[in-house]
Motif scaffolding. Structure first.
Motif: not given
Length: 269
Positions: A49-61, A66-72, A247-255
């Protein structure tokens, strides 16, 4: 017809059939390396699960993330019929440069399908939608037609706003950005940009675009076989730091964004 002639025709028919069965499928695009087998990437269904200030990016190709939010909420960029994430996105953005950047048959379960052009030919596309904790809007750009003419406002960059983070997907950008584009984009924290240097904007022009955006994270896409990517990275050596991820997936947060603009390379093509 002699018996030997019949055998010869039968043999030729089998050879032709074998050729059809073994020849690789080809995408309906004049871009290299954009074949259906690129869609072989399979993302894990269960992820942390993502924290409320995070976003997950996956490079599909190619140009699809694929961009995912904490709210799903999930969004897929340049959604097409060849390169797709395993999960059905809630939002799909598309551009019309080639068939590997749009879909004629989007999954009917997608809640918002956002083409970067006006299908009615009435000018620029206009999108500004909010779904859950994700806002998506477009910034129109020009695009070259197959005849070489300019289709003004015929395509779009897309901006994804999630919490305090602003992600810009430049799509199939064909020209430098003007002050009006920069104002419309606003502050960009993460930029997803093409580096092929031929089908899209040349690499020198793309460097200038990135300098004008001043995003803290720059993730390249739309490169073929890696040679254009490596050429771009040699060009930017000493300009920006570069990090390569396994890996093709990275999780990022503003801070947690880097203090200085950094190119982050995710595996893909």
């Amino acid at each position: 017809m002699s018996f030997s002639s019949m055998l010869m025709r039968f043999g030729l028919g089998l050879a032709a059939l074998a050729g059809l069965m073994t020849s690789p499928a080809r995408a309906q695009s004049d871009e290299p390396g954009c074949r259906p087998e690129m869609a072989s990437l399979r993302l894990p269904v269960q992820r942390a699960a993502l924290a409320k200030d995070e976003v997950r990016l996956t490079f599909v190709g190619h140009a699809t993330f694929l961009i995912e939010t904490p709210g799903g909420i999930r969004a897929a960029t340049d959604y097409n019929d060849y390169v797709r994430p395993r999960e059905t996105p809630d939002i799909a953005t598309m551009n019309k440069a080639h068939s590997t950047h749009n879909s004629r048959n989007p999954d009917p379960a997608i809640k918002q399908v956002l083409p970067g052009w006006d299908s009615g030919g009435q000018g620029a596309a206009k999108h500004d939608v909010t779904l859950g904790d994700m806002r998506v809007r477009n910034v129109p750009t020009n695009i070259r037609s197959y005849s070489g003419a300019t289709d003004y406002d015929g395509n779009s960059m897309f901006v994804f706003e999630i919490g305090d983070l602003c992600i810009a997907h430049l799509g199939h950008l064909h020209h430098p950005l003007e002050p009006g584009h920069l104002r419309a984009l606003g502050r960009v924290d993460i930029v997803l940009f093409p580096v092929d240097g031929s089908y899209t904007l040349d690499q020198e022009g793309m460097v200038e675009v990135l300098k004008s955006l001043q995003a803290k994270v720059m993730i390249p896409m739309h490169f073929f076989g890696g040679s254009s990517l490596e050429r771009f990275l040699r060009r930017t050596d000493g300009v920006w730091a570069t990090e390569r991820k396994a890996e093709p997936t990275i999780t990022l947060a503003k801070a947690g964004l880097p203090a200085q603009p950094t190119i982050i390379v995710l595996p893909g093509n």
